[in-house]
Design an enzyme around this catalytic site. Sequence first.
Site, PDB file in Angstrom:
ATOM      1  N   CYS A 186      43.706  41.739  32.192  1.00 16.48           N
ATOM      2  CA  CYS A 186      43.614  42.845  33.156  1.00 16.48           C
ATOM      3  C   CYS A 186      44.944  43.548  33.389  1.00 16.48           C
ATOM      4  O   CYS A 186      44.993  44.533  34.120  1.00 16.48           O
ATOM      5  CB  CYS A 186      43.045  42.333  34.480  1.00 16.48           C
ATOM      6  N   HIS A 320      46.019  45.318  42.843  1.00 17.61           N
ATOM      7  CA  HIS A 320      45.021  44.903  41.856  1.00 17.61           C
ATOM      8  C   HIS A 320      43.667  44.740  42.551  1.00 17.61           C
ATOM      9  O   HIS A 320      42.645  45.207  42.055  1.00 17.61           O
ATOM     10  CB  HIS A 320      45.460  43.600  41.190  1.00 17.61           C
ATOM     11  N   HIS A 354      35.766  47.042  38.507  1.00 16.43           N
ATOM     12  CA  HIS A 354      36.907  46.454  37.818  1.00 16.43           C
ATOM     13  C   HIS A 354      36.781  46.753  36.330  1.00 16.43           C
ATOM     14  O   HIS A 354      35.915  46.208  35.647  1.00 16.43           O
ATOM     15  CB  HIS A 354      36.932  44.950  38.066  1.00 16.43           C
TER      16      HIS A 354
END
Length: 423
Positions: A186, A320, A354
């Site tokens: 990520c 995040h 996400h």
Amino acid sequence: MDVVVTGIGLVSALGTLDGSWKRLLSGESGIRQHQPFIELERRPLALIGTKPVDLITLIRQVLIDAVQDANLTLPLPDCGIVIGSSRGFQAYLEMLASEGSSATDCVTDVTDGRKTEVGRSLREFGRGKSQEAREFPITDSQFPIPNSQLPITNSQFVNFLPHMGAIAAARAIGSTGQVLAPMAACATGIWSIARAVDLIRTGECQRAIAGAVEAPITPLTLAGFSRMGALANNGCYPFDENREGFVLGEGGALFVLESAELARHRGAKIYGRVSGFGLTNDACHANAPELGGESAIAAVNQCLKRSNLAAIDIDFIHAHGTATELNDRHEALLIEKLFHRGVAVSSTKGATGHTLGASGALGAAFCLMSIKYQMLPACVGMTKPGFELDFVRCARSAIVRNAVCLSFGFGGQNAAIVLSGER
């Protein structure tokens, strides 16, 4: 050397760059209940359309938009390419494994700019034309599930190697420069931008197209994260007391990065500059952060030092913020430890979902939009904050000179980048 951003191409479940930004400021979410695969249960997803999109379609869209936004003319032979993806062509590979040779009819040679819609559209860019893609099927290939071996009789299988999306982009714009395809879970988006900045600062090129694109809605990805207990059942609520996990989303963002000298020489508009970045790895656990957070803290401190800034100079943190129990607690503690109490914090994953490897690229784009419009996007999905930070509950105006974007990935990947307004 200053490296500046002169073009942005972005797509998310909220739309393209301007559409996504406007909907973010309105507090809207692109997350809806979907069941793209009949064998898996219905769950919240952030799809761009009504069904999962393929990687090349996404790369094509954001590449065209970035080149157009930067007002560049093709070809760009000396342009560096740094385009990452944590999933790459996994969707194609799953399809081939499950459907065998019957699935090859819909597979194109993704790298050949002469045979794909990517190359056609970009070469026709500026002439107002677009042509249909011509399929380039893989023939005589077999992918039997029970066998441990995959008898490959056609070299076109290499189309699905992880770096082929970046190669497709290079062919489309006529670049013969360096091509990199980072994979850092990520944290991929920020890693990609950082590597492109390095290429420019070391003089290997004066311009690069960088970012990350992700098409992660596949049966294996959904099943895997579901088995881990990482996925939400209802929605994405970053930093909320009642958060329940993340929601997968599609999307990507690519940036045209240039030396400030080149950008000013050609009179390009400038969104902002990349002041610095920090990249570290926990070397600790596959899917959990280091408990003390020392490596993540080091990445942020490294980023601030390279930017010649102190924590007090940061006006906005794009977190995040995945809405998982562990990430949000870990990240909130990091922010509390390193930054001043009044710094504004938001996560946009409650709106975009996400997007895994692309999430840092989307976050960087939203930081630049915050700098451009002096507005902070809301932490969509939050109703009851679970931490004592200055969360952006509703979009608000603010003085934004320096914004930091944070990304944390499986394997302990930590990334931070500071975007700043022009000097």
